[in-house]
Write a protein that holds these residues in place. Structure first.
Motif, PDB file in Angstrom:
ATOM      1  N   GLY A 161      24.193  19.925  -8.801  1.00 55.40           N
ATOM      2  CA  GLY A 161      25.070  20.228  -9.928  1.00 55.40           C
ATOM      3  C   GLY A 161      26.325  19.379  -9.955  1.00 55.40           C
ATOM      4  O   GLY A 161      26.716  18.836 -11.019  1.00 55.40           O
ATOM      5  N   PHE A 162      26.977  19.225  -8.778  1.00 56.82           N
ATOM      6  CA  PHE A 162      28.191  18.397  -8.701  1.00 56.82           C
ATOM      7  C   PHE A 162      27.892  16.947  -9.065  1.00 56.82           C
ATOM      8  O   PHE A 162      28.667  16.295  -9.787  1.00 56.82           O
ATOM      9  N   ILE A 163      26.791  16.400  -8.566  1.00 58.88           N
ATOM     10  CA  ILE A 163      26.490  14.988  -8.830  1.00 58.88           C
ATOM     11  C   ILE A 163      26.194  14.767 -10.315  1.00 58.88           C
ATOM     12  O   ILE A 163      26.627  13.771 -10.927  1.00 58.88           O
ATOM     13  N   VAL A 164      25.457  15.707 -10.927  1.00 55.89           N
ATOM     14  CA  VAL A 164      25.172  15.577 -12.360  1.00 55.89           C
ATOM     15  C   VAL A 164      26.465  15.634 -13.171  1.00 55.89           C
ATOM     16  O   VAL A 164      26.687  14.848 -14.112  1.00 55.89           O
ATOM     17  N   LEU A 165      27.385  16.547 -12.817  1.00 53.10           N
ATOM     18  CA  LEU A 165      28.669  16.652 -13.525  1.00 53.10           C
ATOM     19  C   LEU A 165      29.537  15.412 -13.301  1.00 53.10           C
ATOM     20  O   LEU A 165      30.212  14.920 -14.224  1.00 53.10           O
ATOM     21  N   TYR A 173      13.505  20.923  -5.587  1.00 54.84           N
ATOM     22  CA  TYR A 173      14.792  20.224  -5.711  1.00 54.84           C
ATOM     23  C   TYR A 173      14.667  19.043  -6.669  1.00 54.84           C
ATOM     24  O   TYR A 173      15.577  18.768  -7.476  1.00 54.84           O
ATOM     25  N   ALA A 174      13.541  18.299  -6.596  1.00 56.28           N
ATOM     26  CA  ALA A 174      13.339  17.166  -7.500  1.00 56.28           C
ATOM     27  C   ALA A 174      13.259  17.648  -8.952  1.00 56.28           C
ATOM     28  O   ALA A 174      13.780  16.993  -9.875  1.00 56.28           O
ATOM     29  N   ALA A 175      12.601  18.791  -9.173  1.00 60.39           N
ATOM     30  CA  ALA A 175      12.490  19.331 -10.534  1.00 60.39           C
ATOM     31  C   ALA A 175      13.858  19.738 -11.078  1.00 60.39           C
ATOM     32  O   ALA A 175      14.196  19.460 -12.254  1.00 60.39           O
ATOM     33  N   VAL A 176      14.685  20.386 -10.238  1.00 59.99           N
ATOM     34  CA  VAL A 176      16.028  20.789 -10.670  1.00 59.99           C
ATOM     35  C   VAL A 176      16.871  19.562 -11.004  1.00 59.99           C
ATOM     36  O   VAL A 176      17.594  19.517 -12.023  1.00 59.99           O
ATOM     37  N   ALA A 177      16.763  18.514 -10.153  1.00 61.31           N
ATOM     38  CA  ALA A 177      17.528  17.286 -10.401  1.00 61.31           C
ATOM     39  C   ALA A 177      17.063  16.622 -11.702  1.00 61.31           C
ATOM     40  O   ALA A 177      17.882  16.115 -12.489  1.00 61.31           O
ATOM     41  N   SER A 178      15.762  16.620 -11.921  1.00 58.21           N
ATOM     42  CA  SER A 178      15.238  16.012 -13.149  1.00 58.21           C
ATOM     43  C   SER A 178      15.709  16.778 -14.386  1.00 58.21           C
ATOM     44  O   SER A 178      16.079  16.176 -15.407  1.00 58.21           O
ATOM     45  N   ILE A 179      15.687  18.089 -14.309  1.00 52.45           N
ATOM     46  CA  ILE A 179      16.172  18.901 -15.432  1.00 52.45           C
ATOM     47  C   ILE A 179      17.644  18.608 -15.694  1.00 52.45           C
ATOM     48  O   ILE A 179      18.088  18.459 -16.851  1.00 52.45           O
ATOM     49  N   GLY A 180      18.436  18.497 -14.618  1.00 53.13           N
ATOM     50  CA  GLY A 180      19.853  18.184 -14.781  1.00 53.13           C
ATOM     51  C   GLY A 180      20.057  16.829 -15.436  1.00 53.13           C
ATOM     52  O   GLY A 180      20.930  16.661 -16.308  1.00 53.13           O
ATOM     53  N   LEU A 181      19.280  15.854 -15.014  1.00 44.94           N
ATOM     54  CA  LEU A 181      19.402  14.512 -15.595  1.00 44.94           C
ATOM     55  C   LEU A 181      19.046  14.535 -17.082  1.00 44.94           C
ATOM     56  O   LEU A 181      19.736  13.919 -17.923  1.00 44.94           O
ATOM     57  N   LEU A 182      17.950  15.188 -17.404  1.00 44.33           N
ATOM     58  CA  LEU A 182      17.517  15.219 -18.799  1.00 44.33           C
ATOM     59  C   LEU A 182      18.514  16.002 -19.673  1.00 44.33           C
ATOM     60  O   LEU A 182      18.791  15.611 -20.824  1.00 44.33           O
ATOM     61  N   LEU A 183      19.059  17.086 -19.150  1.00 44.58           N
ATOM     62  CA  LEU A 183      20.057  17.838 -19.916  1.00 44.58           C
ATOM     63  C   LEU A 183      21.318  17.013 -20.147  1.00 44.58           C
ATOM     64  O   LEU A 183      21.897  17.011 -21.252  1.00 44.58           O
ATOM     65  N   GLU A 184      21.739  16.297 -19.078  1.00 43.40           N
ATOM     66  CA  GLU A 184      22.944  15.467 -19.215  1.00 43.40           C
ATOM     67  C   GLU A 184      22.700  14.358 -20.237  1.00 43.40           C
ATOM     68  O   GLU A 184      23.558  14.060 -21.099  1.00 43.40           O
ATOM     69  N   GLN A 185      21.520  13.730 -20.192  1.00 46.72           N
ATOM     70  CA  GLN A 185      21.185  12.660 -21.125  1.00 46.72           C
ATOM     71  C   GLN A 185      21.109  13.204 -22.563  1.00 46.72           C
ATOM     72  O   GLN A 185      21.592  12.581 -23.510  1.00 46.72           O
ATOM     73  N   SER A 186      20.510  14.382 -22.705  1.00 51.18           N
ATOM     74  CA  SER A 186      20.405  14.981 -24.042  1.00 51.18           C
ATOM     75  C   SER A 186      21.787  15.318 -24.598  1.00 51.18           C
ATOM     76  O   SER A 186      22.063  15.118 -25.802  1.00 51.18           O
ATOM     77  N   TYR A 187      22.652  15.835 -23.746  1.00 50.19           N
ATOM     78  CA  TYR A 187      24.004  16.172 -24.200  1.00 50.19           C
ATOM     79  C   TYR A 187      24.763  14.923 -24.639  1.00 50.19           C
ATOM     80  O   TYR A 187      25.471  14.922 -25.653  1.00 50.19           O
ATOM     81  N   ALA A 245      16.798   8.011 -17.623  1.00 55.59           N
ATOM     82  CA  ALA A 245      16.693   9.344 -17.032  1.00 55.59           C
ATOM     83  C   ALA A 245      15.284   9.607 -16.517  1.00 55.59           C
ATOM     84  O   ALA A 245      15.080  10.221 -15.443  1.00 55.59           O
ATOM     85  N   ALA A 246      14.286   9.150 -17.291  1.00 51.64           N
ATOM     86  CA  ALA A 246      12.905   9.364 -16.860  1.00 51.64           C
ATOM     87  C   ALA A 246      12.598   8.590 -15.573  1.00 51.64           C
ATOM     88  O   ALA A 246      11.951   9.120 -14.648  1.00 51.64           O
ATOM     89  N   MET A 247      13.050   7.358 -15.495  1.00 50.43           N
ATOM     90  CA  MET A 247      12.818   6.557 -14.286  1.00 50.43           C
ATOM     91  C   MET A 247      13.496   7.195 -13.067  1.00 50.43           C
ATOM     92  O   MET A 247      12.925   7.245 -11.964  1.00 50.43           O
ATOM     93  N   LEU A 248      14.705   7.692 -13.278  1.00 49.73           N
ATOM     94  CA  LEU A 248      15.420   8.324 -12.156  1.00 49.73           C
ATOM     95  C   LEU A 248      14.735   9.640 -11.756  1.00 49.73           C
ATOM     96  O   LEU A 248      14.646   9.967 -10.562  1.00 49.73           O
ATOM     97  N   SER A 249      14.215  10.373 -12.748  1.00 45.39           N
ATOM     98  CA  SER A 249      13.491  11.606 -12.432  1.00 45.39           C
ATOM     99  C   SER A 249      12.221  11.313 -11.640  1.00 45.39           C
ATOM    100  O   SER A 249      11.889  12.024 -10.668  1.00 45.39           O
ATOM    101  N   ILE A 250      11.520  10.274 -12.061  1.00 50.36           N
ATOM    102  CA  ILE A 250      10.317   9.873 -11.309  1.00 50.36           C
ATOM    103  C   ILE A 250      10.675   9.484  -9.883  1.00 50.36           C
ATOM    104  O   ILE A 250       9.964   9.818  -8.916  1.00 50.36           O
TER     105      ILE A 250
END
Length: 533
Positions: free
Chosen positions: A93-97, A132-146, A161-166
């Motif tokens: 959460g901190f890293i995504v923010l 943990y990877a799924a939570v990080a991917s969701i955070g990345l996609l939410l941040e990108q969408s916002y 975001a997709a490449m980083l999630s992969i």
């Protein structure tokens, strides 16, 4: 105690508290880096949509979060699994923010998610790695969408975001596979360690219970292992430690072994005789491995005990052989004896022929007695002990002996000292032992009044029966062979009387010994006292 392998969650958690603490230190250092980048790189920021106020607040928060994580690790609260999951999710959460405050995914801070996922996966041995990877991917996609909803420039797709999630999922999968394999190797290593420890305990138990002494020395002749029997055979007492020079433990053995090595013996094993003040020892020397360069194992045996065992085997074989021969000889001997008696009844023979027949008769009787003695060798295995009133038995034996042997009553003295003991003994065996001793005693005595004495005494926990005569005694050179079979000092004896006496006494739990006296000869039978006595 034999140990068994056990792999539980609590043991695993205990093993990974330290890596979790190191991860906490990493967070503190990373928070310091965030704060330093805020103050040092503030004028050179080129990121779009950079929010310095939010970035500073999140950097201070992340540093505080790192310190809190380290404190929780020290306190061990909450438990390992809960603490790891909570801290990892807060980390993501901190890293995504922070990535959002720095201007989005192009700031590059999203790569720190890979480090977080990899570290958490390794510490947890792959558990929840994909979560943990799924939570990080969701955070990345939410941040990108916002970002795409608020700003329009440079946020036109989800490719970064997709490449980083992969990458997060790939890292989680690799970390999971690596942790699983590492865990299997750790379990295998732990099990082998326990097996080796158990094997060492079994080997130690075996060597401690061996009848032979065992010593293990290294290439520098330092003592590495020994058993209790080695201490006993070498005559050592007290608290003796391993890992000391062999010269301090057994100087004679060190000198002998050093000489053995200096001679360059290349044989795989060697036999050496070592004479100490108390006993003679036989050493069997074997290398550890293929050569003595890796150490030496020394097996120690009591030479006199080996000789005794060999003598017992020889005597057992001799007993069986002589018993078989005796049975085969008895029949023709009986025929010879009967024929001799018939010839002696014929009065037509001249005196010379009668004398020759008498010689034959005497030797037949001697051979018959020898056969009886030989057959007695096997009687010790057929003992039938019974309660014997010893004083009454000796009085009856005394009267019977001097009458049958036709000796004067005053020549054979009985002294029971008014004792009335009861013993456990085979009646026939005791009678035969006393008869042999008394007959030999009278034959070698001066055959005067009191020349032969049979006495009974009490001493400590034993009853003593003594047969004493006033003869010339036993020669000094014959004392060492006194109880050996077929050893005799006269031509007419069989050499089995004392040997059979000793065997019959031992079969009944008693012992017999020769006692040196000033004049004559004395044999003493030691019989243990019983409760009924």
């Amino acid at each position: 105690m034999i140990k068994q392998s056990a792999h539980t969650g609590s043991n695993t958690s205990t093993n990974f508290w330290q890596p979790l603490a190191l991860f906490g230190v990493y967070r503190i250092l990373l928070g310091i880096v965030f704060l330093a980048s805020y103050f040092l790189l503030q004028d050179t920021r080129v990121w779009l949509n950079y929010n310095p106020t939010l970035y500073l607040s999140l950097s201070l928060g992340y540093l505080s979060f790192g310190c809190l994580a380290l404190c929780l690790n020290v306190l061990r609260k909450p438990n390992f699994s809960a603490q790891l999951s909570l801290l990892t999710l807060l980390d993501i959460g901190f890293i995504v923010l922070l990535m959002y405050a720095s201007g989005g995914i192009k700031s590059g801070l999203g790569l720190l998610l890979i480090v977080t996922i990899a570290a958490a996966s390794l510490i947890s041995q792959g558990r929840l790695a994909l979560f943990y990877a799924a939570v990080a991917s969701i955070g990345l996609l939410l941040e990108q969408s916002y970002q795409m909803l608020i700003w329009n420039e440079d946020f036109g797709d989800y490719s970064h975001a997709a490449m980083l999630s992969i990458s997060c999922f790939a890292t989680a999968w690799l970390a999971h596979s690596f942790s699983k394999r590492a865990n299997l190797h750790a379990q295998l290593a732990s099990q082998r360690g326990i097996d080796l420890e158990n094997l060492g305990q079994v080997n130690q138990l075996i060597t401690q219970e061996m009848d032979d002494g065992v010593l293990v020395v290294d290439e520098a002749l330092n003592l590495r292992h020994r058993n209790r029997q080695a201490d006993f055979l070498l005559g050592l007492e007290g608290d003796i430690r391993n890992h000391q020079p062999l010269a301090n433990y057994a100087p004679e053995l060190h000198t002998l072994l050093q000489h053995w090595h200096q001679q360059g013996h290349g044989k795989p094993q060697g036999l050496i005789k070592l004479s100490l003040s108390k006993r003679d020892l036989r050493l069997k020397i074997m290398p550890v491995g293929e050569s003595y360069a890796h150490g030496t194992v020394i097996f120690i045996q009591d030479w006199s005990h080996l000789q005794t065992q060999a003598q017992q085997l020889k005597l057992a074989a001799l007993g069986r052989l002589t018993a078989n021969i005796a049975h085969e000889i008895r029949n023709p001997l009986s025929a010879i004896s009967h024929a001799t008696q018939l010839l002696q009844e014929d009065e037509s023979h001249d005196p010379a022929s009668q004398r020759m027949l008498q010689i034959i008769s005497d030797n037949v009787q001697r051979m018959e007695q020898m056969i009886k003695d030989v057959l007695e060798l096997n009687r010790r295995d057929r003992t039938k002990q019974q309660k014997i009133q010893l004083a009454d038995f000796l009085r009856e034996f005394h009267d019977q002996f001097y009458q049958v042997e036709k000796i004067p009553a005053q020549g054979f003295v009985l002294d029971t000292d008014d004792l009335e003991p009861t013993i456990d003994f085979d009646h026939r065996h005791l009678h035969q032992v006393l008869w042999n001793l008394c007959r030999n005693g009278w034959r070698h005595s001066q055959q005067h009044d009191g020349s032969l004495t049979l006495s009974l005494r009490s001493e400590a926990e034993q009853w003593l029966i003594e047969v004493r005569d006033d003869g010339q005694g036993i020669p000094e050179h014959a004392l060492a062979h006194l109880f050996e079979p077929f050893f005799t000092t006269e031509s007419t004896g069989t050499g089995l009387g004392l040997y059979i006496a000793r065997e019959l006494c031992e079969a009944n739990g008693a012992t017999i010994e020769h006692v040196a006296i000033e004049q004559g000869c004395s044999f003493v039978i030691h019989i243990e006292k019983t409760e009924s006595a």
